[in-house]
Design a protein around this motif. Structure first.
Motif, mmCIF file in Angstrom:
data_model
loop_
_atom_site.group_PDB
_atom_site.id
_atom_site.type_symbol
_atom_site.label_atom_id
_atom_site.label_comp_id
_atom_site.label_asym_id
_atom_site.label_seq_id
_atom_site.Cartn_x
_atom_site.Cartn_y
_atom_site.Cartn_z
ATOM 1 N N LYS A 51 14.431 4.777 8.787
ATOM 2 C CA LYS A 51 14.611 3.250 8.098
ATOM 3 C C LYS A 51 13.850 3.799 7.252
ATOM 4 C CE LYS A 51 14.555 -1.432 5.892
ATOM 5 N NZ LYS A 51 14.832 -2.958 5.830
ATOM 6 N N LEU A 52 12.564 3.979 7.575
ATOM 7 C CA LEU A 52 11.112 4.443 6.840
ATOM 8 C C LEU A 52 11.777 5.126 6.368
ATOM 9 C CD1 LEU A 52 8.243 2.618 9.240
ATOM 10 C CD2 LEU A 52 8.579 2.319 6.549
ATOM 11 N N LEU A 53 12.069 6.348 7.439
ATOM 12 C CA LEU A 53 12.253 8.040 6.763
ATOM 13 C C LEU A 53 13.138 8.201 5.783
ATOM 14 C CD1 LEU A 53 11.976 9.923 10.609
ATOM 15 C CD2 LEU A 53 10.063 9.566 8.674
ATOM 16 N N ASP A 54 14.043 7.430 5.817
ATOM 17 C CA ASP A 54 15.139 7.377 4.625
ATOM 18 C C ASP A 54 14.186 7.168 3.673
ATOM 19 O OD1 ASP A 54 16.754 7.895 6.489
ATOM 20 O OD2 ASP A 54 18.038 6.039 6.944
ATOM 21 N N TYR A 55 13.661 5.694 3.598
ATOM 22 C CA TYR A 55 12.355 5.722 2.119
ATOM 23 C C TYR A 55 11.728 6.426 1.437
ATOM 24 C CZ TYR A 55 8.995 3.629 -0.799
ATOM 25 O OH TYR A 55 8.264 2.578 -1.571
ATOM 26 N N TYR A 56 11.291 7.979 2.391
ATOM 27 C CA TYR A 56 10.198 8.633 2.128
ATOM 28 C C TYR A 56 11.300 9.580 1.585
ATOM 29 C CZ TYR A 56 6.699 6.413 4.202
ATOM 30 O OH TYR A 56 5.696 4.594 4.613
ATOM 31 N N ARG A 57 12.632 10.066 2.360
ATOM 32 C CA ARG A 57 12.750 10.957 1.738
ATOM 33 C C ARG A 57 14.006 11.143 0.545
ATOM 34 N NH1 ARG A 57 15.793 10.586 7.489
ATOM 35 N NH2 ARG A 57 14.637 12.685 8.835
ATOM 36 N N ASN A 58 14.094 9.369 0.361
ATOM 37 C CA ASN A 58 14.522 9.438 -1.515
ATOM 38 C C ASN A 58 13.670 9.158 -1.706
ATOM 39 O OD1 ASN A 58 17.261 9.159 -0.046
ATOM 40 N ND2 ASN A 58 16.843 6.787 0.461
ATOM 41 N N GLN A 59 12.429 9.238 -1.621
ATOM 42 C CA GLN A 59 10.456 9.444 -2.681
ATOM 43 C C GLN A 59 10.850 10.957 -2.873
ATOM 44 O OE1 GLN A 59 10.052 6.445 -4.947
ATOM 45 N NE2 GLN A 59 11.304 5.626 -3.649
ATOM 46 N N GLY A 60 11.209 11.501 -2.010
ATOM 47 C CA GLY A 60 11.022 12.977 -2.572
ATOM 48 C C GLY A 60 9.978 13.734 -1.105
ATOM 49 N N PHE A 61 9.902 13.330 -0.719
ATOM 50 C CA PHE A 61 9.018 13.374 0.710
ATOM 51 C C PHE A 61 9.755 14.649 2.029
ATOM 52 C CE2 PHE A 61 6.394 9.983 -0.731
ATOM 53 C CZ PHE A 61 4.955 10.013 -1.268
ATOM 54 N N THR A 62 9.088 14.852 2.089
ATOM 55 C CA THR A 62 8.938 16.333 3.358
ATOM 56 C C THR A 62 8.597 14.908 4.954
ATOM 57 O OG1 THR A 62 9.190 18.519 2.236
ATOM 58 C CG2 THR A 62 9.323 18.484 5.085
ATOM 59 N N SER A 63 9.299 15.207 5.797
ATOM 60 C CA SER A 63 9.273 14.275 7.199
ATOM 61 C C SER A 63 8.554 15.240 7.769
ATOM 62 C CB SER A 63 10.072 13.426 7.266
ATOM 63 O OG SER A 63 11.518 13.642 7.993
ATOM 64 N N ILE A 64 7.686 14.309 8.521
ATOM 65 C CA ILE A 64 7.297 15.239 9.990
ATOM 66 C C ILE A 64 6.698 13.868 11.017
ATOM 67 C CG2 ILE A 64 5.196 16.468 11.308
ATOM 68 C CD1 ILE A 64 4.363 17.476 8.577
ATOM 69 N N ILE A 65 6.926 14.206 12.750
ATOM 70 C CA ILE A 65 7.317 13.193 13.721
ATOM 71 C C ILE A 65 6.092 13.626 14.308
ATOM 72 C CG2 ILE A 65 7.951 12.100 15.033
ATOM 73 C CD1 ILE A 65 10.424 11.829 13.708
ATOM 74 N N ILE A 71 1.150 -0.961 0.466
ATOM 75 C CA ILE A 71 -0.269 0.140 -0.059
ATOM 76 C C ILE A 71 0.925 0.874 -0.348
ATOM 77 C CG2 ILE A 71 -1.975 1.257 1.005
ATOM 78 C CD1 ILE A 71 -3.332 -1.364 2.363
ATOM 79 N N ILE A 72 1.777 1.145 1.136
ATOM 80 C CA ILE A 72 2.726 2.499 0.618
ATOM 81 C C ILE A 72 3.266 2.951 -0.590
ATOM 82 C CG2 ILE A 72 5.660 3.305 1.793
ATOM 83 C CD1 ILE A 72 4.418 2.114 4.592
ATOM 84 N N ASP A 73 3.618 1.559 -1.138
ATOM 85 C CA ASP A 73 4.933 1.725 -2.521
ATOM 86 C C ASP A 73 3.820 2.071 -3.235
ATOM 87 O OD1 ASP A 73 6.919 0.744 -1.274
ATOM 88 O OD2 ASP A 73 6.568 -1.362 -1.836
ATOM 89 N N TYR A 74 2.515 1.963 -3.252
ATOM 90 C CA TYR A 74 1.244 1.957 -4.258
ATOM 91 C C TYR A 74 1.037 3.510 -4.191
ATOM 92 C CZ TYR A 74 -3.201 2.428 -7.159
ATOM 93 O OH TYR A 74 -3.932 2.892 -8.088
ATOM 94 N N ALA A 75 1.148 3.990 -3.014
ATOM 95 C CA ALA A 75 0.400 5.542 -2.683
ATOM 96 C C ALA A 75 1.581 6.545 -3.452
ATOM 97 C CB ALA A 75 0.332 6.157 -0.990
ATOM 98 N N VAL A 76 3.382 6.523 -3.070
ATOM 99 C CA VAL A 76 4.113 6.801 -2.453
ATOM 100 C C VAL A 76 3.832 6.886 -4.711
ATOM 101 C CG1 VAL A 76 7.334 6.914 -2.723
ATOM 102 C CG2 VAL A 76 5.503 6.201 -0.574
ATOM 103 N N LYS A 77 4.370 6.009 -5.554
ATOM 104 C CA LYS A 77 4.618 5.521 -6.709
ATOM 105 C C LYS A 77 3.758 6.065 -7.973
ATOM 106 C CE LYS A 77 8.499 2.781 -5.847
ATOM 107 N NZ LYS A 77 8.699 1.271 -5.738
ATOM 108 N N LYS A 78 2.293 5.477 -7.296
ATOM 109 C CA LYS A 78 1.541 5.885 -8.306
ATOM 110 C C LYS A 78 0.218 6.778 -8.172
ATOM 111 C CE LYS A 78 2.293 1.434 -10.904
ATOM 112 N NZ LYS A 78 2.552 1.663 -12.182
#
Length: 180
Positions: free
Chosen positions: A92-106, A66-73
């Motif tokens: 690890k999760l936050l690095d994945y999102y950063r590598n996909q161009g996301f800005t992160s909020i905790i 679901i995450i991969d679909y939401a990120v890529k599609k």
């Protein structure tokens, strides 16, 4: 368009799911990803596939799909409503999102243990998703030994909820951050 991942971090019954649902009401083009929903789906429809012990790899695979679909599609913002207490996994999760161009909020839920135990005692939350423990009190007992507050450098933005009265204020701060 700048995309955001909003990751909740906190113990059971701290309000992560409620917060995610409230934030989604005000944040256009956002999806909530909640592993409890995936666990209940598996429990209700594929119980025979659930492992008797150990990690629920099928639940994690569904969540990752679901995450991969939401990120890529899609171009949606993601609200990740899980405990995310383990720093290594969270990083690890936050690095994945950063590598996909996301800005992160905790959003870290730092409620007192007495509040969490009261919520567990007063609540009527479905325990059907639980496989290895008999109740949420046991989950909280285990989580009390897990990592503490996320460090300030883990995400691009970080907010802390110490009281249920902080929720609306933090939602407004996040909305302001995303709109700027």
């Amino acid at each position: 368009m700048e995309r955001f991942v909003i990751m909740t971090v906190g113990k059971t019954h701290s309000g992560k799911t409620t917060f995610a649902k409230e934030l989604k009401k005000d944040l256009r083009n956002a999806v909530v990803i909640d592993q409890d929903v995936h666990a209940l789906f598996l429990r209700n429809h594929y119980q025979e596939l659930l492992p008797q012990s150990g990690p629920n790899d099928l639940k994690y695979a569904i969540t990752q799909t679901i995450i991969d679909y939401a990120v890529k599609k899609t171009d949606a913002h993601l609200i990740i409503s899980n405990a995310n207490l383990n720093r290594t996994s969270r990083t690890k999760l936050l690095d994945y999102y950063r590598n996909q161009g996301f800005t992160s909020i905790i959003v870290y839920f730092d409620l007192p243990e007495t509040t969490l135990r009261r919520r567990i005692a007063d609540g009527n939350r479905d325990t059907a998703m639980l496989r290895t423990v008999s109740g949420f009190g046991q989950i909280l007992d285990r989580q009390m030994d897990e990592a503490g507050e996320p460090s300030a450098d883990e995400a691009d933005h970080q907010f802390v909820i110490r009281d249920e009265n902080d929720v609306l204020n933090i939602i407004n701060k996040i909305l302001s951050t995303i709109k700027n």
